[in-house]
Design a protein around this motif. Structure first.
Motif, short mmCIF file in Angstrom:
data_model
loop_
_atom_site.label_atom_id
_atom_site.label_comp_id
_atom_site.label_asym_id
_atom_site.label_seq_id
_atom_site.Cartn_x
_atom_site.Cartn_y
_atom_site.Cartn_z
N SER A 1 5.00 -13.18 15.04
CA SER A 1 6.36 -12.69 15.31
C SER A 1 6.60 -12.55 16.81
CB SER A 1 6.58 -11.34 14.64
OG SER A 1 6.50 -11.46 13.24
N LEU A 2 5.61 -12.08 17.54
CA LEU A 2 5.75 -11.97 18.99
C LEU A 2 5.90 -13.34 19.65
CD1 LEU A 2 3.22 -9.10 19.81
CD2 LEU A 2 5.71 -9.02 19.91
N ILE A 3 5.14 -14.30 19.16
CA ILE A 3 5.25 -15.66 19.70
C ILE A 3 6.63 -16.23 19.39
CG2 ILE A 3 4.39 -18.02 19.39
CD1 ILE A 3 1.58 -16.77 19.00
N ALA A 4 7.10 -16.03 18.15
CA ALA A 4 8.43 -16.53 17.78
C ALA A 4 9.52 -15.83 18.60
CB ALA A 4 8.68 -16.30 16.28
N LEU A 5 9.35 -14.54 18.84
CA LEU A 5 10.31 -13.80 19.66
C LEU A 5 10.35 -14.36 21.08
CD1 LEU A 5 12.27 -11.41 20.07
CD2 LEU A 5 10.26 -10.04 20.67
N ASN A 6 9.20 -14.61 21.66
CA ASN A 6 9.15 -15.18 23.01
C ASN A 6 9.78 -16.57 23.04
OD1 ASN A 6 7.99 -12.91 24.15
ND2 ASN A 6 5.91 -13.62 23.78
N ASP A 7 9.53 -17.37 22.00
CA ASP A 7 10.14 -18.69 21.93
C ASP A 7 11.67 -18.60 21.86
OD1 ASP A 7 7.66 -19.86 22.00
OD2 ASP A 7 7.57 -20.27 19.84
N GLU A 8 12.16 -17.66 21.05
CA GLU A 8 13.61 -17.50 20.93
C GLU A 8 14.22 -16.98 22.23
OE1 GLU A 8 15.67 -18.49 18.54
OE2 GLU A 8 13.92 -19.33 17.54
N LYS A 9 13.51 -16.09 22.92
CA LYS A 9 14.00 -15.62 24.22
C LYS A 9 14.08 -16.77 25.21
CE LYS A 9 12.51 -10.79 24.11
NZ LYS A 9 11.57 -9.80 24.70
N ALA A 10 13.05 -17.62 25.22
CA ALA A 10 13.05 -18.77 26.13
C ALA A 10 14.18 -19.73 25.77
CB ALA A 10 11.71 -19.49 26.08
N ARG A 11 14.39 -19.96 24.46
CA ARG A 11 15.47 -20.84 24.02
C ARG A 11 16.83 -20.26 24.42
NH1 ARG A 11 15.81 -22.41 17.87
NH2 ARG A 11 14.06 -23.69 18.48
N TYR A 12 16.99 -18.96 24.25
CA TYR A 12 18.23 -18.29 24.64
C TYR A 12 18.48 -18.46 26.14
CZ TYR A 12 21.52 -14.53 25.65
OH TYR A 12 22.58 -13.82 26.09
N GLN A 13 17.43 -18.29 26.95
CA GLN A 13 17.58 -18.45 28.40
C GLN A 13 18.01 -19.87 28.75
OE1 GLN A 13 17.58 -16.13 30.74
NE2 GLN A 13 17.24 -14.58 29.18
#
Length: 158
Positions: free
Chosen positions: A42-54
């Motif tokens: 979940s933390l990895i997916a959250l970081n991926d989504e944050k990067a995608r959002y950026q």
């Protein structure tokens, strides 16, 4: 029960302690370890989504600018509806709704498209037709790898 009653109290205590350790071990293996693994995922997916959002926000900022058309395209650009439709065909985006508004504004609604397709659509509108959105709202569709958005443009909406 006869077997249990035939055991001495020392053997009964030893078996209860063994059962307790087996229960704790099974709880650890079947509950705790999967929870920690899911937390990591979940933390990895959250970081991926944050990067995608950026990345999306950077792309949106790069396509956002003045609401005026480029001087090269002033005379040759079609109205925004035609330009958006043509760009959507080229980029593979399906415009689900076009909503004209007062004071030369029009909003395009896209319900389901990939990130790259939406960005290609916006880039095509900017580079080929000289249109920049004045307002962009993009959201991720729940449970899918697609986006939905509202894109407001100002200019010749005829």
């Amino acid at each position: 029960m006869k077997i249990w009653n035939n055991l001495t109290s020392r053997e009964q205590i030893s078996l209860m302690i063994l059962a307790l350790f087996i229960g704790l071990f099974l709880a650890y293996v079947l509950l705790v370890i999967p929870l920690f693994e899911k937390r990591e995922q979940s933390l990895i997916a959250l970081n991926d989504e944050k990067a995608r959002y950026q990345r999306i926000m950077q792309m949106a900022k790069s396509t956002q600018g003045t609401n005026e058309k480029n001087s090269l395209n002033d005379l040759t650009s079609p109205p925004i509806r035609e330009a958006a439709t043509a760009a959507s065909r080229q980029s593979g985006v399906a415009i689900s709704r076009i909503q004209p508004e007062a004071d030369n504004k029009v909003t395009f609604w896209i319900d389901k498209a990939g990130t790259q397709a939406i960005m290609n659509w916006l880039v095509l509108l900017k580079t080929q037709y000289g249109y920049n959105p004045s307002k962009v709202t993009i959201q991720k569709n729940t449970g899918e790898e697609s986006l939905r958005g509202q894109f407001e443009f100002e200019g010749d909406i005829s």
